[in-house]
Structure formats: C-alpha cells, structure tokens
Motif scaffolding. Structure first.
Motif, PDB file in Angstrom:
ATOM      1  N   LYS A  16     -13.086  -5.423 -46.323  1.00 19.99           N
ATOM      2  CA  LYS A  16     -14.031  -4.862 -45.352  1.00 19.99           C
ATOM      3  C   LYS A  16     -15.338  -5.655 -45.349  1.00 19.99           C
ATOM      4  O   LYS A  16     -15.907  -5.945 -44.285  1.00 19.99           O
ATOM      5  N   GLU A  17     -15.812  -5.997 -46.546  1.00 17.41           N
ATOM      6  CA  GLU A  17     -17.045  -6.785 -46.659  1.00 17.41           C
ATOM      7  C   GLU A  17     -16.875  -8.143 -45.986  1.00 17.41           C
ATOM      8  O   GLU A  17     -17.770  -8.625 -45.283  1.00 17.41           O
ATOM      9  N   SER A  18     -15.704  -8.748 -46.190  1.00 16.13           N
ATOM     10  CA  SER A  18     -15.431 -10.058 -45.593  1.00 16.13           C
ATOM     11  C   SER A  18     -15.356  -9.973 -44.075  1.00 16.13           C
ATOM     12  O   SER A  18     -15.959 -10.782 -43.360  1.00 16.13           O
ATOM     13  N   ASP A  19     -14.635  -8.979 -43.579  1.00 20.15           N
ATOM     14  CA  ASP A  19     -14.481  -8.816 -42.127  1.00 20.15           C
ATOM     15  C   ASP A  19     -15.803  -8.481 -41.448  1.00 20.15           C
ATOM     16  O   ASP A  19     -16.021  -8.832 -40.278  1.00 20.15           O
ATOM     17  N   ALA A  20     -16.679  -7.803 -42.164  1.00 19.02           N
ATOM     18  CA  ALA A  20     -17.970  -7.423 -41.593  1.00 19.02           C
ATOM     19  C   ALA A  20     -18.840  -8.646 -41.299  1.00 19.02           C
ATOM     20  O   ALA A  20     -19.755  -8.587 -40.466  1.00 19.02           O
ATOM     21  N   LEU A  21     -18.542  -9.769 -41.954  1.00 16.67           N
ATOM     22  CA  LEU A  21     -19.320 -10.985 -41.739  1.00 16.67           C
ATOM     23  C   LEU A  21     -18.895 -11.742 -40.487  1.00 16.67           C
ATOM     24  O   LEU A  21     -19.650 -12.569 -39.971  1.00 16.67           O
ATOM     25  N   ILE A  22     -17.677 -11.467 -40.000  1.00 15.57           N
ATOM     26  CA  ILE A  22     -17.182 -12.175 -38.806  1.00 15.57           C
ATOM     27  C   ILE A  22     -18.051 -11.874 -37.586  1.00 15.57           C
ATOM     28  O   ILE A  22     -18.465 -12.802 -36.876  1.00 15.57           O
ATOM     29  N   PRO A  23     -18.366 -10.591 -37.296  1.00 17.03           N
ATOM     30  CA  PRO A  23     -19.270 -10.323 -36.162  1.00 17.03           C
ATOM     31  C   PRO A  23     -20.647 -10.948 -36.358  1.00 17.03           C
ATOM     32  O   PRO A  23     -21.302 -11.317 -35.384  1.00 17.03           O
ATOM     33  N   ALA A  24     -21.071 -11.075 -37.613  1.00 14.43           N
ATOM     34  CA  ALA A  24     -22.378 -11.678 -37.894  1.00 14.43           C
ATOM     35  C   ALA A  24     -22.376 -13.149 -37.469  1.00 14.43           C
ATOM     36  O   ALA A  24     -23.349 -13.640 -36.889  1.00 14.43           O
ATOM     37  N   ILE A  25     -21.262 -13.837 -37.731  1.00 14.08           N
ATOM     38  CA  ILE A  25     -21.131 -15.237 -37.308  1.00 14.08           C
ATOM     39  C   ILE A  25     -21.104 -15.317 -35.790  1.00 14.08           C
ATOM     40  O   ILE A  25     -21.753 -16.174 -35.181  1.00 14.08           O
ATOM     41  N   GLN A  26     -20.343 -14.419 -35.176  1.00 16.12           N
ATOM     42  CA  GLN A  26     -20.250 -14.400 -33.717  1.00 16.12           C
ATOM     43  C   GLN A  26     -21.607 -14.118 -33.084  1.00 16.12           C
ATOM     44  O   GLN A  26     -21.954 -14.704 -32.047  1.00 16.12           O
ATOM     45  N   GLU A  27     -22.376 -13.235 -33.726  1.00 12.85           N
ATOM     46  CA  GLU A  27     -23.709 -12.896 -33.204  1.00 12.85           C
ATOM     47  C   GLU A  27     -24.635 -14.103 -33.275  1.00 12.85           C
ATOM     48  O   GLU A  27     -25.410 -14.361 -32.343  1.00 12.85           O
ATOM     49  N   LYS A  28     -24.541 -14.848 -34.384  1.00 15.33           N
ATOM     50  CA  LYS A  28     -25.384 -16.034 -34.538  1.00 15.33           C
ATOM     51  C   LYS A  28     -25.025 -17.114 -33.514  1.00 15.33           C
ATOM     52  O   LYS A  28     -25.870 -17.910 -33.111  1.00 15.33           O
ATOM     53  N   ARG A  29     -23.758 -17.133 -33.095  1.00 20.59           N
ATOM     54  CA  ARG A  29     -23.307 -18.135 -32.127  1.00 20.59           C
ATOM     55  C   ARG A  29     -23.454 -17.665 -30.683  1.00 20.59           C
ATOM     56  O   ARG A  29     -23.284 -18.468 -29.762  1.00 20.59           O
ATOM     57  N   ALA A  30     -23.748 -16.387 -30.494  1.00 19.83           N
ATOM     58  CA  ALA A  30     -23.758 -15.804 -29.150  1.00 19.83           C
ATOM     59  C   ALA A  30     -24.703 -16.553 -28.208  1.00 19.83           C
ATOM     60  O   ALA A  30     -24.316 -16.939 -27.102  1.00 19.83           O
ATOM     61  N   THR A  31     -25.946 -16.749 -28.651  1.00 20.19           N
ATOM     62  CA  THR A  31     -26.928 -17.438 -27.796  1.00 20.19           C
ATOM     63  C   THR A  31     -26.498 -18.869 -27.535  1.00 20.19           C
ATOM     64  O   THR A  31     -26.580 -19.358 -26.398  1.00 20.19           O
ATOM     65  N   ALA A 186      -2.919  -2.587 -39.782  1.00 25.71           N
ATOM     66  CA  ALA A 186      -3.908  -1.520 -39.999  1.00 25.71           C
ATOM     67  C   ALA A 186      -5.320  -2.064 -40.228  1.00 25.71           C
ATOM     68  O   ALA A 186      -6.287  -1.294 -40.195  1.00 25.71           O
ATOM     69  N   LYS A 187      -5.430  -3.393 -40.460  1.00 24.06           N
ATOM     70  CA  LYS A 187      -6.730  -4.028 -40.682  1.00 24.06           C
ATOM     71  C   LYS A 187      -7.503  -3.323 -41.804  1.00 24.06           C
ATOM     72  O   LYS A 187      -6.995  -3.158 -42.886  1.00 24.06           O
ATOM     73  N   ASN A 188      -8.738  -2.896 -41.490  1.00 20.34           N
ATOM     74  CA  ASN A 188      -9.578  -2.297 -42.531  1.00 20.34           C
ATOM     75  C   ASN A 188      -9.337  -0.803 -42.741  1.00 20.34           C
ATOM     76  O   ASN A 188     -10.151  -0.119 -43.371  1.00 20.34           O
ATOM     77  N   THR A 189      -8.227  -0.310 -42.193  1.00 21.91           N
ATOM     78  CA  THR A 189      -7.840   1.087 -42.484  1.00 21.91           C
ATOM     79  C   THR A 189      -6.498   1.090 -43.219  1.00 21.91           C
ATOM     80  O   THR A 189      -5.725   2.039 -43.121  1.00 21.91           O
ATOM     81  N   SER A 190      -6.247   0.033 -43.984  1.00 26.37           N
ATOM     82  CA  SER A 190      -4.977  -0.074 -44.718  1.00 26.37           C
ATOM     83  C   SER A 190      -4.920   0.910 -45.879  1.00 26.37           C
ATOM     84  O   SER A 190      -3.860   1.443 -46.205  1.00 26.37           O
ATOM     85  N   VAL A 191      -6.066   1.105 -46.522  1.00 28.87           N
ATOM     86  CA  VAL A 191      -6.163   2.039 -47.656  1.00 28.87           C
ATOM     87  C   VAL A 191      -7.224   3.073 -47.303  1.00 28.87           C
ATOM     88  O   VAL A 191      -8.409   2.737 -47.155  1.00 28.87           O
ATOM     89  N   VAL A 192      -6.803   4.327 -47.141  1.00 25.65           N
ATOM     90  CA  VAL A 192      -7.742   5.352 -46.671  1.00 25.65           C
ATOM     91  C   VAL A 192      -7.662   6.615 -47.523  1.00 25.65           C
ATOM     92  O   VAL A 192      -6.597   6.961 -48.046  1.00 25.65           O
ATOM     93  N   PRO A 193      -8.781   7.324 -47.656  1.00 25.84           N
ATOM     94  CA  PRO A 193      -8.766   8.580 -48.407  1.00 25.84           C
ATOM     95  C   PRO A 193      -8.217   9.721 -47.560  1.00 25.84           C
ATOM     96  O   PRO A 193      -8.219   9.656 -46.327  1.00 25.84           O
TER      97      PRO A 193
END
Length: 237
Positions: A16-31, A186-193
C-alpha cells in the motif's frame, strides 16, 4: 494471530505504501505532461499549416498557368481577327476572347485570395513558433523540477522495495505466491480485516464457521473470504 498472517498483513501494508507513491509521481509529472501535450498540439498545427500552404502555392501555380494559357489564346484570337475572318467567325472569336478574359480575372482574384490566405498562415505560424519557444523553455524548467521530485519519490520506493524483500525472505514462498495471485486482481484490498462480521473487501457477511476459524487462536491456516477470495483476519483491538 499466527506468524504467517502477521507477515502477510505487513507485506500488504508495504505494498500500500509503495502504490501510494505512484499517484505522487503522476502528480509531479502532471504539469510537465500538460506542457508537452500543448507543444505536441502546436507542432501538429504547424505541420497542418505547412501542408495547407503548400496546397495554396500549388493552386496559385495552377492559376498562373491558366492565366498564361488564356493570354496565349487571346493573342491567337487577336491574330486571327487581324488576318481576316467572316463576321460570324469574328463574333465566335469575340465570345471566346471574353471567356478567356473572364477566366483570367477569376484566376487573378483567386491568386489574390490565396496570397492573403498564405500571409495569414505565415502570421499564424510565426505566432505558433513563439508559443512553442515559450513552451520549450517552460518544459525545460518543469523537467528539472519534476525530475528532482520524482527522484526523491523513487528513493522512497526503493527503500520500500528493500523492506518488502527483507520480509519476503523470511516467509513461506508458497504463501507469498498465494498472496501475489490475489493481489493481481484485489490490489491493495488483498488482505483485509473483518468488520461487523463481514469481509472488509466485498462487505458480504461471513458465516459462523469462517468466523469461528478466524477467532480460533490455535488456527495456523490462512483464511480467505468464501465470497470473494480475499485473505481475511480479525484485527486486534
């Protein structure tokens, strides 16, 4: 909670921590991506203008040829009239001469229109060149900023990948393989409570047998939701 399940929860959190960085990269490249897209659009427009200008120049050449041909026809008509001809033939030649003059007039008007069109295209192209130059400068600056920011994010990713690799090394590879198969869909919902006796992924209520297995502290098996197949667990308070 057994060790395997604890490790899976930890791995899922790392992913989840790793995947959360992908939108951050996309955001930096957006402009930057937007600026590049704008430049590409202008480049395509410039190419279209050049093609249209070439077509206009060809049309001018055709009209100039038409003018030359009609002027030659008028010269021939004038010569024939001077050489002597019947009144009937003279009237016919006069009609042909008027037609040639009309075609010359039309061709000159068309050449004038096309030249104005070319002038407008040249002005438009000059304006586009100015915009492209400004965009290239902006792109260069944005690339530098984005590159620095993205490099920092990628460093974080590498640290997360190293953390995951360390966890995986100490785990049963069959369990990791099983988890990765679920993660493909299932992506980031593979292991859920479990929440309110329902799967935290599909939110369908679990039957008593599944709940009993989850609550059994001596159970060392990995439990999956009978409805969606996600790995489920009961979170510790």
């Amino acid at each position: 909670m057994n060790k395997n399940l604890q490790q899976l929860i930890e791995i899922a959190q790392i992913d989840k921590e790793s995947d959360a960085l992908i939108p951050a990269i996309q955001e930096k490249r957006a402009t930057l991506d937007k600026l590049i897209e704008q430049k590409d659009t202008l480049d395509r427009t410039k190419t279209l203008i050049d093609e249209e200008r070439q077509e206009a120049n060809l049309a001018i050449a055709r009209n100039e040829t038409s003018i030359q041909e009609n002027n030659q026809k008028i010269e021939n008509i004038t010569k024939r009239i001077k050489d002597g001809c019947s009144d009937r033939e003279a009237r016919t030649l006069s009609i042909e001469e008027d037609l040639c003059k009309e075609q010359i007039k039309h061709a000159n008007q068309e050449i004038e229109r096309l030249n104005k069109e070319i002038d407008a295209k040249n002005a438009r192209e000059k304006d586009i060149d100015k915009q492209i130059k400004e965009l290239e400068s902006s792109i260069k600056g944005e690339q530098s900023q984005a590159s620095t920011a993205i490099d920092e994010i990628k460093k974080k990713q590498q640290a997360i990948f190293a953390k995951k690799d360390k966890c995986i090394d100490s785990m049963d590879q069959k369990i990791i393989s099983f988890y990765e198969k679920i993660r493909k869909w299932a992506k980031n919902t593979s292991v859920v409570p479990v929440s309110r006796n329902a799967c935290g992924g599909c939110f369908i209520r679990l039957n008593d047998n599944v709940l009993s297995a989850l609550e059994d502290k001596n159970n060392t098996d990995i439990t999956t939701c009978p409805h969606c197949g996600r790995i489920i667990y009961i979170a510790n308070d």
